[in-house]
Scaffold this active site. Structure first.
Site, short mmCIF file in Angstrom:
data_model
loop_
_atom_site.label_atom_id
_atom_site.label_comp_id
_atom_site.label_asym_id
_atom_site.label_seq_id
_atom_site.Cartn_x
_atom_site.Cartn_y
_atom_site.Cartn_z
N GLU A 1 -8.50 7.15 1.21
CA GLU A 1 -9.18 6.38 -0.25
C GLU A 1 -8.28 5.79 -0.91
O GLU A 1 -8.35 5.45 -2.05
CB GLU A 1 -9.67 7.59 -0.91
CG GLU A 1 -10.84 8.61 -0.19
CD GLU A 1 -11.57 9.23 -1.16
OE1 GLU A 1 -11.99 8.95 -2.21
OE2 GLU A 1 -12.01 10.27 -0.45
N GLN B 1 12.50 22.25 1.81
CA GLN B 1 14.12 22.39 1.59
C GLN B 1 14.47 23.96 1.18
O GLN B 1 15.35 24.46 1.72
CB GLN B 1 14.45 21.45 0.86
CG GLN B 1 15.90 21.22 0.62
CD GLN B 1 16.81 20.73 2.14
OE1 GLN B 1 15.81 20.21 2.96
NE2 GLN B 1 17.98 21.13 2.20
C1 FAD Z 1 -7.40 11.60 7.54
C2 FAD Z 1 -7.86 10.42 7.15
C3 FAD Z 1 -9.52 10.22 6.68
C4 FAD Z 1 -10.06 9.20 6.37
N1 FAD Z 1 -11.35 9.36 5.92
C5 FAD Z 1 -12.26 8.15 5.64
C6 FAD Z 1 -13.62 8.23 5.45
O1 FAD Z 1 -14.09 9.13 5.61
N2 FAD Z 1 -14.11 6.98 5.44
C7 FAD Z 1 -13.44 5.88 5.47
O2 FAD Z 1 -14.23 4.75 5.27
N3 FAD Z 1 -12.16 5.67 5.45
C8 FAD Z 1 -11.52 6.85 5.84
N4 FAD Z 1 -10.06 6.98 6.14
C9 FAD Z 1 -9.32 5.61 5.99
C10 FAD Z 1 -8.29 5.26 4.95
O3 FAD Z 1 -9.05 4.98 3.67
C11 FAD Z 1 -7.57 4.21 5.54
O4 FAD Z 1 -6.67 4.69 6.57
C12 FAD Z 1 -6.80 3.51 4.28
O5 FAD Z 1 -7.44 2.91 3.60
C13 FAD Z 1 -5.41 2.51 4.83
O6 FAD Z 1 -6.17 1.67 5.88
P1 FAD Z 1 -5.26 1.37 7.15
O7 FAD Z 1 -5.17 2.99 7.63
O8 FAD Z 1 -5.83 0.55 8.13
O9 FAD Z 1 -3.79 1.01 6.77
P2 FAD Z 1 -3.50 -0.64 6.62
O10 FAD Z 1 -4.33 -1.20 5.85
O11 FAD Z 1 -2.98 -1.10 8.13
O12 FAD Z 1 -2.06 -0.53 6.00
C14 FAD Z 1 -0.83 -0.14 6.63
C15 FAD Z 1 0.29 -0.10 5.45
O13 FAD Z 1 0.52 -1.41 4.89
C16 FAD Z 1 0.21 -1.30 3.63
N5 FAD Z 1 -0.31 -2.45 2.83
C17 FAD Z 1 -1.48 -3.11 3.36
N6 FAD Z 1 -1.88 -4.22 2.90
C18 FAD Z 1 -0.90 -4.33 1.75
C19 FAD Z 1 -0.66 -5.30 0.66
N7 FAD Z 1 -1.21 -6.19 0.50
N8 FAD Z 1 0.69 -5.07 -0.19
C20 FAD Z 1 1.24 -3.89 0.13
N9 FAD Z 1 1.13 -3.15 0.93
C21 FAD Z 1 0.20 -3.27 1.92
C22 FAD Z 1 -0.60 0.10 3.18
O14 FAD Z 1 -0.41 0.41 2.03
C23 FAD Z 1 -0.11 0.79 4.28
O15 FAD Z 1 1.05 1.53 3.78
C24 FAD Z 1 -9.36 7.92 6.40
C25 FAD Z 1 -8.20 7.86 6.85
C26 FAD Z 1 -7.34 9.13 7.34
C27 FAD Z 1 -5.82 9.08 7.71
#
Ligand code: FAD
Length: 379
Positions: free
Chosen positions: A363, A336
């Site tokens: 994480e 901004q």
């Molecule tokens: C660039 C990148 C690198 C990564 N590297 C790794 C890696 O090396 N190894 C690995 O194992 N993983 C890795 N991850 C995975 C990462 O840890 C997950 O994306 C993360 O834990 C969220 O899981 P999800 O994307 O399935 O979101 P979801 O679980 O589908 O969640 C979607 C949304 O809902 C919210 N939510 C879910 N449940 C609840 C609840 N009970 N109450 C309130 N809110 C909730 C979440 O906070 C989020 O906002 C990586 C992800 C990215 C994007």
């Protein structure tokens, strides 16, 4: 309470600061634009010991303390969060698991390669149906004689294309739920592994993220890390260190955006004076700077708790939660205050804003950090 860094910590911080200025800054923007893993940086980073944090000296590790590690991560992330992410995946996730849970032969075979950057590791916890709910593992590891056969798909795996080894969490006994998850070491030359194409991400484009599938992937029972059924504990304990690392990464992004914005607002002239001369702008800068300092205090507090050998689950979750949200706030304000220039790739703040967003997701999302902290404060 001592807020001063030790001589060694200052030395490490300044060494990394000089290195990133000379070696990483010239490529930081390009690797983001080109979505390219910076393979040319791996050897120089290793030479400085940047993959040796949290690894014993016996295997070539640096044994520098946790504050030094967060300082190094912060300096790296100020210039290239992708590089900090590559470093973090080795130093805070995969290296420490091998260090703590592998047998002596495996440690001697893998850890020197981690430190030298020749063996990058991957932490394979997330799955299509196991994101925030990491306990909902669908990958299975079935015992067959002296072996386990692994089947399943992991998602979002950092450094998968470069990975020499994979730490895989899999269900060995679904009937036991979370206590049925076990950790395994799977090496790249093991048949049955396939790596997906890199995700087309919003940012952190120098760090490749892919799915990894295991199809009848046979590993010896000796590839088990820790005890059977203890995999979830290993993952959660490791994520304490991982979140500390992410919080330092977020702090580096936020500090960088603040520095760039202070410089820009002092230079940009509108209405005949630098825009920083307006109180309205100054107050935004003050809010940015205060959040950066608060984040730093929480990050260093978590690192200090780790160094003291105290439990630091709550501290690292709070540090990550606050630093990630501070990074998002600060980088958005930075864009901004750069006006139209902030919305172009001519200045680094738009990249910092895209990078900051990830720190609220990987994480453990900010919502997951709130769950962890709530559990502690309500206990
Ligand atoms: C660039 C990148 C690198 C990564 N590297 C790794 C890696 O090396 N190894 C690995 O194992 N993983 C890795 N991850 C995975 C990462 O840890 C997950 O994306 C993360 O834990 C969220 O899981 P999800 O994307 O399935 O979101 P979801 O679980 O589908 O969640 C979607 C949304 O809902 C919210 N939510 C879910 N449940 C609840 C609840 N009970 N109450 C309130 N809110 C909730 C979440 O906070 C989020 O906002 C990586 C992800 C990215 C994007």
């Amino acid at each position: 309470m001592d807020f001063q860094l030790t001589e060694e910590q200052v030395l490490i911080r300044d060494m990394v600061r000089e290195f990133v200025e000379n070696d990483i800054k010239p490529i930081a923007g390009a690797i983001d634009k080109e979505h390219r893993f910076p393979s040319e940086s791996v050897a120089p980073m290793a030479e400085l010991g940047l993959f040796g944090f949290n690894i014993d000296e016996a295997y070539g590790g640096t044994e520098a303390d946790a504050i030094s590690y967060v300082l190094a991560t912060e300096e790296m992330a100020k210039v290239s969060a992708s590089h900090a992410m590559i470093m973090g995946s080795q130093c805070s996730l995969t290296g420490p698991i091998i260090q703590k849970y592998a047998d002596e032969e495996t440690k001697a075979r893998i850890l020197p390669g981690v430190v030298s950057g020749e063996k990058l590791g991957c932490f394979c916890l997330s799955e299509p149906s196991a994101g925030c709910d990491a306990a909902a593992q669908e990958t299975t590891a079935v015992r067959q004689g002296d072996n386990y056969v692994i089947n399943g798909s992991k998602l979002w795996i950092t450094a998968a294309p470069q990975g020499a080894f994979f730490i895989v969490f899999a269900m060995t006994d679904k009937s036991k739920g979370v206590k049925g998850i076990t950790a395994f070491l799977v090496e790249r030359d093991n048949p049955g592994i396939s790596i997906g194409l890199p995700e087309d991400k919003m940012g952190m484009n120098g760090s490749e993220t892919c799915s990894v599938s295991f199809s009848d992937c046979v590993v010896s029972a000796s590839a088990m890390l820790g005890e059977e059924g203890k995999g979830f504990n290993i993952a959660m304990e490791t994520l304490d260190g991982g979140r500390l690392s992410c919080s330092a990464l977020a702090l580096g992004i936020a500090q960088s955006a603040l520095d760039a914005t202070i410089a820009y607002t002092k230079e940009r002239i509108q209405f005949g004076k630098p825009i920083a001369a307006n109180q309205g702008i100054q107050w935004v800068l003050v809010d940015m700077a205060t959040r950066v300092d608060c984040a730093r205090m929480l990050v260093y507090r978590a690192a200090a708790a780790k160094m003291a050998g105290l439990p630091y689950t709550r501290e690292s979750a709070q540090a990550k939660l606050y630093a990630a949200e501070a990074a998002t706030y600060v980088t958005q304000k930075a864009v901004q205050l750069h006006g139209g220039m902030g919305y172009t790739k001519s200045y680094p703040v738009e990249r910092l804003m895209r990078e900051a967003k990830l720190t609220e997701i990987f994480e453990g999302t900010s919502e997951v950090q709130r769950m962890v902290i709530a559990k502690h404060i309500l206990a």
